[in-house]
Every structure is written in structure tokens, then in C-alpha cells.
Design a protein around this motif. Structure first.
Motif, PDB file in Angstrom:
ATOM      1  N   PRO A  30     -72.112 -34.223  80.888  1.00  0.00           N
ATOM      2  CA  PRO A  30     -70.721 -33.249  80.742  1.00  0.00           C
ATOM      3  C   PRO A  30     -70.092 -32.862  81.630  1.00  0.00           C
ATOM      4  CG  PRO A  30     -72.822 -32.546  79.586  1.00  0.00           C
ATOM      5  CD  PRO A  30     -73.360 -33.626  80.417  1.00  0.00           C
ATOM      6  N   ALA A  31     -70.560 -32.593  82.814  1.00  0.00           N
ATOM      7  CA  ALA A  31     -69.713 -32.207  84.061  1.00  0.00           C
ATOM      8  C   ALA A  31     -69.040 -33.301  84.645  1.00  0.00           C
ATOM      9  CB  ALA A  31     -70.922 -31.487  85.285  1.00  0.00           C
ATOM     10  N   PHE A  32     -69.665 -34.388  84.811  1.00  0.00           N
ATOM     11  CA  PHE A  32     -68.925 -35.939  85.199  1.00  0.00           C
ATOM     12  C   PHE A  32     -67.781 -35.711  84.218  1.00  0.00           C
ATOM     13  CE2 PHE A  32     -67.945 -40.161  85.468  1.00  0.00           C
ATOM     14  CZ  PHE A  32     -68.001 -40.410  86.865  1.00  0.00           C
ATOM     15  N   VAL A  33     -67.935 -35.868  83.154  1.00  0.00           N
ATOM     16  CA  VAL A  33     -66.863 -36.220  82.137  1.00  0.00           C
ATOM     17  C   VAL A  33     -65.676 -35.336  82.396  1.00  0.00           C
ATOM     18  CG1 VAL A  33     -66.136 -36.661  79.718  1.00  0.00           C
ATOM     19  CG2 VAL A  33     -68.077 -37.509  80.827  1.00  0.00           C
ATOM     20  N   ALA A  34     -66.194 -33.856  82.597  1.00  0.00           N
ATOM     21  CA  ALA A  34     -65.156 -32.698  82.629  1.00  0.00           C
ATOM     22  C   ALA A  34     -64.188 -33.023  83.972  1.00  0.00           C
ATOM     23  CB  ALA A  34     -65.962 -31.528  82.679  1.00  0.00           C
ATOM     24  N   ARG A  35     -64.935 -33.545  84.919  1.00  0.00           N
ATOM     25  CA  ARG A  35     -64.467 -33.704  86.429  1.00  0.00           C
ATOM     26  C   ARG A  35     -63.278 -34.787  85.906  1.00  0.00           C
ATOM     27  NH1 ARG A  35     -67.450 -35.574  90.809  1.00  0.00           N
ATOM     28  NH2 ARG A  35     -65.641 -35.459  91.695  1.00  0.00           N
ATOM     29  N   PHE A  36     -63.594 -35.864  84.989  1.00  0.00           N
ATOM     30  CA  PHE A  36     -62.793 -36.820  84.894  1.00  0.00           C
ATOM     31  C   PHE A  36     -61.563 -36.411  84.280  1.00  0.00           C
ATOM     32  CE2 PHE A  36     -61.365 -39.882  81.488  1.00  0.00           C
ATOM     33  CZ  PHE A  36     -60.876 -40.960  82.381  1.00  0.00           C
ATOM     34  N   TYR A  37     -61.857 -35.539  83.289  1.00  0.00           N
ATOM     35  CA  TYR A  37     -60.548 -35.165  82.398  1.00  0.00           C
ATOM     36  C   TYR A  37     -59.605 -34.262  83.245  1.00  0.00           C
ATOM     37  CZ  TYR A  37     -62.265 -37.174  77.876  1.00  0.00           C
ATOM     38  OH  TYR A  37     -62.706 -37.945  77.074  1.00  0.00           O
ATOM     39  N   GLN A  38     -60.325 -33.295  84.119  1.00  0.00           N
ATOM     40  CA  GLN A  38     -59.352 -32.475  85.077  1.00  0.00           C
ATOM     41  C   GLN A  38     -58.779 -33.322  86.005  1.00  0.00           C
ATOM     42  OE1 GLN A  38     -62.450 -30.047  86.599  1.00  0.00           O
ATOM     43  NE2 GLN A  38     -62.398 -28.442  85.172  1.00  0.00           N
ATOM     44  N   SER A  39     -59.418 -34.476  86.555  1.00  0.00           N
ATOM     45  CA  SER A  39     -58.465 -35.312  87.497  1.00  0.00           C
ATOM     46  C   SER A  39     -57.458 -35.981  86.747  1.00  0.00           C
ATOM     47  CB  SER A  39     -59.615 -36.421  88.054  1.00  0.00           C
ATOM     48  OG  SER A  39     -60.317 -35.693  88.744  1.00  0.00           O
ATOM     49  N   VAL A  40     -57.594 -36.381  85.406  1.00  0.00           N
ATOM     50  CA  VAL A  40     -56.493 -37.211  84.644  1.00  0.00           C
ATOM     51  C   VAL A  40     -55.442 -36.050  84.500  1.00  0.00           C
ATOM     52  CG1 VAL A  40     -55.927 -38.391  82.492  1.00  0.00           C
ATOM     53  CG2 VAL A  40     -58.096 -38.983  83.501  1.00  0.00           C
ATOM     54  N   ALA A  41     -55.845 -35.042  83.912  1.00  0.00           N
ATOM     55  CA  ALA A  41     -54.750 -33.877  83.822  1.00  0.00           C
ATOM     56  C   ALA A  41     -54.005 -33.804  84.957  1.00  0.00           C
ATOM     57  CB  ALA A  41     -55.392 -32.644  83.342  1.00  0.00           C
ATOM     58  N   GLY A  42     -54.810 -33.671  86.155  1.00  0.00           N
ATOM     59  CA  GLY A  42     -54.140 -33.396  87.531  1.00  0.00           C
ATOM     60  C   GLY A  42     -52.982 -34.408  87.655  1.00  0.00           C
ATOM     61  N   THR A  43     -53.064 -35.678  87.194  1.00  0.00           N
ATOM     62  CA  THR A  43     -52.166 -36.590  87.542  1.00  0.00           C
ATOM     63  C   THR A  43     -50.821 -36.673  86.589  1.00  0.00           C
ATOM     64  OG1 THR A  43     -52.871 -38.257  86.009  1.00  0.00           O
ATOM     65  CG2 THR A  43     -53.823 -38.356  88.131  1.00  0.00           C
ATOM     66  N   ALA A  44     -50.781 -35.806  85.686  1.00  0.00           N
ATOM     67  CA  ALA A  44     -49.629 -35.617  84.655  1.00  0.00           C
ATOM     68  C   ALA A  44     -48.434 -35.287  85.559  1.00  0.00           C
ATOM     69  CB  ALA A  44     -50.057 -34.639  83.494  1.00  0.00           C
ATOM     70  N   GLY A  45     -47.373 -36.003  85.400  1.00  0.00           N
ATOM     71  CA  GLY A  45     -46.201 -35.659  85.905  1.00  0.00           C
ATOM     72  C   GLY A  45     -46.062 -36.225  87.462  1.00  0.00           C
ATOM     73  N   ARG A  46     -46.918 -36.682  87.891  1.00  0.00           N
ATOM     74  CA  ARG A  46     -46.830 -37.630  89.122  1.00  0.00           C
ATOM     75  C   ARG A  46     -45.900 -39.125  89.001  1.00  0.00           C
ATOM     76  NH1 ARG A  46     -52.481 -37.269  92.087  1.00  0.00           N
ATOM     77  NH2 ARG A  46     -53.011 -35.065  91.945  1.00  0.00           N
ATOM     78  N   GLU A  47     -45.361 -39.122  90.178  1.00  0.00           N
ATOM     79  CA  GLU A  47     -44.849 -40.546  89.922  1.00  0.00           C
ATOM     80  C   GLU A  47     -45.529 -41.433  90.909  1.00  0.00           C
ATOM     81  OE1 GLU A  47     -42.563 -41.714  87.879  1.00  0.00           O
ATOM     82  OE2 GLU A  47     -42.752 -39.925  86.723  1.00  0.00           O
TER      83      GLU A  47
END
Length: 116
Positions: A99-116
């Protein structure tokens, strides 16, 4: 195996999931980190800088690829053949194991929002 009432995941895909999960469980922390970056590149194409990683895997080398590199190549072939539902289901399977690995994945995906 049904996920949220959607179409069942095929037997072949389930076998591919099992292979990837057995590899994942045997990978070292740096290998899991590389897998995370690869997964991010597939989930958010163009937003994550994986081009350099891709070029590194394509380089002609004097030595044959190691087992981990071969596993990543197979994983990529399988992932590309899966439907979006199968890809999402894979994340659920992965989350059951780490679960921790997948949580990091989702955090990283969220962190790309709005980037160009």
C-alpha cells in the motif's frame, strides 16, 4: 476476478499480474524506485521525465541486459496490451501487496497536475 462489476480480467492478464507481482516482491528498493518511475511515465505520459530513462535502456551495451531490465521490458509489453480497466485493476493488486508504494505513486501523479 471482477473489479467493480466491470468485465472480468482475462486469465492471461491474471498470469501477467502474478509474474509482475512475484518480480516486484523480489526487487530491491532501487529497483522498485525505477519501477515507480516507469509506472509514472506510463500513467502520466509527457509529464514525467522518463525520456532519458528510455534512452538509457535503448543504448547498445557490451553486456547483455540483466534480469531486471528484461523484466521491465516484459512488464512494458504486457502493460501496453492491457485495457484501461486491467491497468487500474493491476494497481489494486499492487496495493494489496504494498500500500505504501501505491500511495507514493498516487502522490506523485497528483504532484504532476497542472505541470506543462
Amino acid at each position: 476476478c471482477r473489479c467493480g462489476g466491470s468485465l472480468p480480467v482475462s486469465y492471461v492478464t491474471l498470469q501477467e499480474y502474478r509474474c509482475v507481482m512475484s518480480w516486484f516482491l523480489g526487487w530491491t528498493s532501487p529497483q522498485r524506485e525505477r519501477f515507480l518511475q516507469d509506472l509514472l511515465g506510463k500513467a502520466v505520459p509527457g509529464k514525467v521525465c522518463t525520456l532519458l530513462d528510455s534512452l538509457n535502456t535503448l543504448q547498445v551495451r557490451d553486456r547483455p541486459p540483466n534480469i531486471f531490465e528484461c523484466q521491465l521490458r516484459l512488464w512494458t509489453q504486457w502493460f501496453e496490451s492491457w485495457s484501461e480497466e486491467e491497468r487500474n485493476h493491476f494497481l489494486l493488486v499492487l496495493e494489496e501487496h504494498d500500500p505504501a508504494f501505491v500511495a507514493r505513486f498516487y502522490q506523485s501523479v497528483a504532484g504532476t497536475a497542472g505541470r506543462e
